[in-house]
Design a protein around this motif. Sequence first.
Motif, PDB file in Angstrom:
ATOM      1  N   ASP A   1      -0.535   7.562  16.437  1.00  0.00           N
ATOM      2  CA  ASP A   1       0.592   6.450  16.152  1.00  0.00           C
ATOM      3  C   ASP A   1      -0.648   4.821  17.451  1.00  0.00           C
ATOM      4  N   SER A   2      -1.541   4.906  16.821  1.00  0.00           N
ATOM      5  CA  SER A   2      -1.966   3.660  17.736  1.00  0.00           C
ATOM      6  C   SER A   2      -1.089   1.940  17.760  1.00  0.00           C
ATOM      7  N   ASN A   3      -0.132   1.820  16.861  1.00  0.00           N
ATOM      8  CA  ASN A   3       0.463   0.672  16.731  1.00  0.00           C
ATOM      9  C   ASN A   3       2.229   0.556  17.335  1.00  0.00           C
TER      10      ASN A   3
ATOM     11  N   ASP B   1       4.376   1.956  15.660  1.00  0.00           N
ATOM     12  CA  ASP B   1       5.195   1.491  14.724  1.00  0.00           C
ATOM     13  C   ASP B   1       6.177   3.143  14.388  1.00  0.00           C
TER      14      ASP B   1
ATOM     15  N   ILE C   1       4.096   5.708  13.398  1.00  0.00           N
ATOM     16  CA  ILE C   1       3.418   6.269  11.879  1.00  0.00           C
ATOM     17  C   ILE C   1       2.176   6.184  12.588  1.00  0.00           C
ATOM     18  N   GLY C   2       1.148   8.002  12.154  1.00  0.00           N
ATOM     19  CA  GLY C   2       0.605   8.056  12.876  1.00  0.00           C
ATOM     20  C   GLY C   2      -0.475   6.665  11.632  1.00  0.00           C
ATOM     21  N   ASP C   3      -1.576   6.159  12.237  1.00  0.00           N
ATOM     22  CA  ASP C   3      -2.376   5.851  11.446  1.00  0.00           C
ATOM     23  C   ASP C   3      -4.367   5.646  11.235  1.00  0.00           C
TER      24      ASP C   3
ATOM     25  N   ARG D   1       1.100   1.239   6.479  1.00  0.00           N
ATOM     26  CA  ARG D   1       0.720   1.545   7.479  1.00  0.00           C
ATOM     27  C   ARG D   1       0.306   2.917   7.823  1.00  0.00           C
TER      28      ARG D   1
END
Length: 558
Positions: free
Chosen positions: A21-23, A25, A27-29, A74
């Motif tokens: 998860d880069s941001n 939230d 959730i991986g992205d 997402r």
Amino acid sequence: MQKKWWHEKTAYQIYPKSFYDSNGDGIGDLPGIIGKLDELKELGVDIIWLSPIYVSPLADEGYDIADYRNIDPRFGTMEDMKHLLDEAHARGMYILMDLVVNHCSDEHEWFRKACEDPDGQYGKYFYIETVKPGEKLPCNWRSYFGGPVWEKLPGHEDKYYLHVFHKKQPDLNWENPKLREEVYNMVNWWLDQGLDGFRLDAIINIKKALPFKDYPADRDDGLCSIHRQLEEAHGVGLFLGELRDRTFLPHNAFTVGEVFNEKPEELPDFIGDQGYFSSMYDFEETIFGQSPMGWHENVDITPDDYKACVFKTQKKIAEVGFISNIIENHDEPRGVCHYIPEGDLSLTSKKMLATVYFLLRGLPWIYQGQEIGMENLPVSDIGEVDDISSHDAYQVALDAGCTKEEALHLIEKYGRDNARTPYQWNGSAQAGFTTGTPWLRVNPNYHRINLEAQKQDPDSLYQYYRRLIALRKSAEYKDALVYGTLVPYNEEEHNLMAYERIGEQHRMLIIANFQKEARSVQLPAGEAVVVLTNAKEAQIRDGAIALAGYQAVVLEIK
Ligand code: TEU
Ligand code: CA
């Protein structure tokens, strides 16, 4: 069999929601994946399959697509996706997406329009049947996730639509040439963007046994397993051949099919030189012991069963094509927990399992976290569980008389959350997966099992996987380990899994002592040189090799 560019490669499955998860939230992205490409490169990965990242309500975690031509916000944007393709290609890596075209989401525009006008163009994209009050449903098939395959069409009292998976996954009608055309256009659109290929989800289901009819009920619910009709659904090859000719072939795309229930004589059609797909998964051992009655009646797989399943596939595939070998994926428990007998899980036994499956003939796949030996997830309450199939299985187990504890234990053994917990990057909060709250809880064992620790430890599973990958690809041994034939060795011996890989220049012997007791194994004539082992040493004396419990060795026989 023709040689193909991908035969020597190593493939890796990413479950994007749980990768990185880069941001913050939870959730991986896609940016998270881009940032980790170098990690994967360092491991030796070449081909990456992403589980679905298209726009989706995530009722079945993305296997319910609402827009095939956009990325779910997402997970990122279309720009991110293009960036990922560029960054992967710059590293000599390939990206595959998940092609989910047996069904879409009930939130897809096609389905919305079908609800507005069931007799119009879009109604014909689905299987919609009229059922007058008091009449019975068109058939008594049980959906994969439980309950009847028929659901009332929103806005219509007397119409029902077919869904062989969840009710939020209406089945697409492949008998309709217009629908097929839509699919081909979409596939070509992605391949034109530079995508390298696809993994084909649940693809065998696109052909239904028509007209709809009942089969004898196999449980008290009056329904019958969906597999029953699959046996009678002939002609999927016509659709698959057309799909290949219209899309994959002209783009030279790499494809791997999620194929269950194929008939042995169909194998060349599926993965022969002119097959529908480049490769397909071996699920022989995956499905071993699964009961149609539910998880409470599943049977454990023993080392001898595992060997029998794997060799069965290896023998039937032989030179026909290149099978894809796995020990786990996002639908299965962690391979190390599933195939290593309970109580025997250790670094050594994990390395042994890695050795025996990785050097089989075929394309080796690693599912995210497998390379660090991630394990199943403890469950103490059904409220903690995300996976929809686990919820159904839980109820089925309770109805069959299991206690709550027993039913939860079944989820710990077979549930899909096991493989879907966040990747364990390091020993910091949330295993370094996110700075926020992860969408699914992190396995509490992340202090013990994480990538950072294993990168620093020369004896770790991660480092062992790196050696295995490098060995299989090595200029010296690939003639045997990639292209060589596979011949089982001492096949009848209890708790021993051994095979030779015989190439044009080299003859390799892989031996695994699939038990905690030590043993000695007689070697074939010739000089035996140890190339890799998961133990400190391997002693060869008088033509026999002494193996510790769960020791595996790769030998060159000269
Ligand atoms: O799975 C297809 C499928 O048939 C599985 O449900 C399989 O029977 C089961 O996992 C065996 O243990 C694919 C996807 O991999 C899965 O995640 C999706 O839920 C499903 O299709 C529907 O798209
Ligand atoms: Ca995120």
